[in-house]
Write a protein that holds these residues in place. Structure first.
Motif, short mmCIF file in Angstrom:
data_model
loop_
_atom_site.label_atom_id
_atom_site.label_comp_id
_atom_site.label_asym_id
_atom_site.label_seq_id
_atom_site.Cartn_x
_atom_site.Cartn_y
_atom_site.Cartn_z
N TYR A 37 0.78 -1.29 -0.15
CA TYR A 37 -0.06 -0.61 0.07
C TYR A 37 1.02 0.98 -0.23
CZ TYR A 37 -3.83 -3.02 0.56
OH TYR A 37 -5.15 -3.60 0.93
N ALA A 38 2.18 1.28 0.57
CA ALA A 38 2.53 2.45 0.93
C ALA A 38 3.72 2.59 -0.80
CB ALA A 38 3.90 1.89 2.07
N VAL A 39 4.14 1.95 -0.73
CA VAL A 39 4.21 1.95 -2.65
C VAL A 39 3.87 2.26 -3.40
CG1 VAL A 39 5.80 0.49 -4.34
CG2 VAL A 39 6.90 -0.01 -1.91
N SER A 40 2.39 1.59 -4.10
CA SER A 40 1.25 2.47 -4.05
C SER A 40 0.76 4.17 -4.15
CB SER A 40 0.44 1.42 -4.59
OG SER A 40 0.89 0.46 -4.64
N VAL A 41 0.62 4.30 -2.88
CA VAL A 41 0.13 5.35 -2.36
C VAL A 41 1.37 6.05 -2.61
CG1 VAL A 41 -0.03 6.82 -0.81
CG2 VAL A 41 -1.56 4.82 -1.13
N LEU A 42 2.90 5.92 -2.80
CA LEU A 42 3.60 6.77 -2.53
C LEU A 42 4.34 7.09 -4.92
CD1 LEU A 42 6.66 8.47 -2.07
CD2 LEU A 42 7.95 6.11 -1.92
N GLY A 43 3.43 5.99 -5.34
CA GLY A 43 3.71 5.98 -6.48
C GLY A 43 2.32 7.77 -7.23
N LEU A 44 1.17 6.97 -6.13
CA LEU A 44 0.29 8.19 -7.03
C LEU A 44 0.53 8.99 -6.53
CD1 LEU A 44 -2.70 5.74 -5.68
CD2 LEU A 44 -2.49 6.47 -7.68
N LEU A 45 0.72 9.50 -5.17
CA LEU A 45 1.36 10.75 -4.63
C LEU A 45 2.97 11.74 -5.77
CD1 LEU A 45 1.94 10.53 -1.41
CD2 LEU A 45 0.05 11.93 -2.72
N TRP A 46 3.50 10.41 -6.67
CA TRP A 46 4.93 10.88 -7.53
C TRP A 46 3.97 11.22 -8.68
CZ3 TRP A 46 8.65 7.67 -10.31
CH2 TRP A 46 9.32 7.93 -10.92
N SER A 47 2.98 10.90 -9.57
CA SER A 47 2.28 10.94 -10.68
C SER A 47 1.45 12.20 -10.35
CB SER A 47 1.57 10.24 -11.46
OG SER A 47 0.50 10.04 -9.60
N LEU A 48 0.88 12.89 -8.98
CA LEU A 48 0.58 13.59 -9.40
C LEU A 48 1.38 15.02 -9.00
CD1 LEU A 48 -2.20 15.65 -8.11
CD2 LEU A 48 -2.03 15.40 -6.07
N ASP A 49 2.53 14.75 -8.52
CA ASP A 49 3.89 15.44 -8.89
C ASP A 49 3.89 16.25 -9.98
OD1 ASP A 49 5.41 17.59 -8.01
OD2 ASP A 49 7.58 15.66 -8.00
N LEU A 50 3.90 14.94 -11.01
CA LEU A 50 4.81 14.88 -12.49
C LEU A 50 3.62 15.97 -13.03
CD1 LEU A 50 5.81 11.90 -13.02
CD2 LEU A 50 7.50 13.33 -13.02
N ALA A 51 2.63 15.18 -13.30
CA ALA A 51 1.30 15.85 -13.60
C ALA A 51 1.42 17.74 -13.09
CB ALA A 51 -0.05 15.65 -13.12
N LEU A 52 1.37 18.13 -12.36
CA LEU A 52 1.52 19.08 -11.68
C LEU A 52 2.59 20.50 -12.09
CD1 LEU A 52 0.41 19.01 -7.85
CD2 LEU A 52 -1.14 20.22 -9.80
N SER A 53 3.79 19.29 -12.05
CA SER A 53 4.85 19.64 -12.96
C SER A 53 5.77 20.11 -13.94
CB SER A 53 6.36 18.97 -12.04
OG SER A 53 6.19 18.84 -10.80
N ALA A 54 4.36 18.93 -14.69
CA ALA A 54 4.61 19.43 -16.46
C ALA A 54 2.93 20.96 -16.54
CB ALA A 54 3.29 17.86 -16.74
N ARG A 55 2.40 21.30 -16.13
CA ARG A 55 1.56 21.90 -15.98
C ARG A 55 2.82 23.07 -15.50
NH1 ARG A 55 -3.74 23.76 -12.11
NH2 ARG A 55 -4.43 25.19 -13.34
N ARG A 56 3.36 23.70 -14.81
CA ARG A 56 3.85 24.83 -14.40
C ARG A 56 5.26 24.73 -15.93
NH1 ARG A 56 5.00 23.29 -9.72
NH2 ARG A 56 6.24 22.06 -9.97
N ARG A 57 5.58 23.24 -15.56
CA ARG A 57 6.91 23.29 -16.55
C ARG A 57 6.21 23.86 -18.25
NH1 ARG A 57 9.09 17.32 -15.06
NH2 ARG A 57 10.86 18.55 -13.70
N TYR A 58 5.49 23.49 -18.70
CA TYR A 58 4.41 24.13 -19.91
C TYR A 58 4.47 25.65 -20.24
CZ TYR A 58 1.12 24.80 -23.52
OH TYR A 58 0.67 25.89 -24.75
#
Length: 114
Positions: A44-65
């Motif tokens: 569960y911890a690994v999966s939740v960490l991955g989901l949080l990372w994907s959220l961070d990547l999506a927000l970073s993509a928006r900011r980078r654009y």
């Protein structure tokens, strides 16, 4: 000196980061389904960490654009107000990767003891 395309480069880069975020999210959701029976709470911890990372990547993509568009505008002769550094994004990504590495190491130790 030639003026670069005013938007396609930033858009392609943003789309690539969004695909990466989506891939990490899908992999984390699959992990959420597969890992807990094998690893218990660690899964569960690994999966939740991955989901949080994907959220961070999506927000970073928006900011980078947004920042990329500002940089291209500054390069083409507009103001340089959008010029930013990527240091925080790089540090956040490095810390996330280190977190994954430590989690993977702990998971290997736990599995090796079984």
């Amino acid at each position: 000196m030639t003026v670069p395309d005013a938007g396609m480069q930033a858009e392609r880069t943003s789309l690539a980061w969004r695909r990466t975020a989506l891939s990490v999210a899908v992999g984390s959701l699959v992990g959420l389904r597969v890992l807990p029976p094998q690893l218990g709470a660690m899964g569960y911890a690994v999966s939740v960490l991955g989901l949080l990372w994907s959220l961070d990547l999506a927000l970073s993509a928006r900011r980078r654009y947004r920042d990329g568009r500002h940089l291209l505008g500054a390069y083409a002769g507009a103001t340089t107000a959008g010029a930013t550094t990527a240091g925080r994004s790089i540090a956040r990504t490095a810390l996330t990767a280190a977190g994954f590495a430590v989690t993977a190491l702990v998971a290997l130790v736990v599995l090796a003891r079984r």
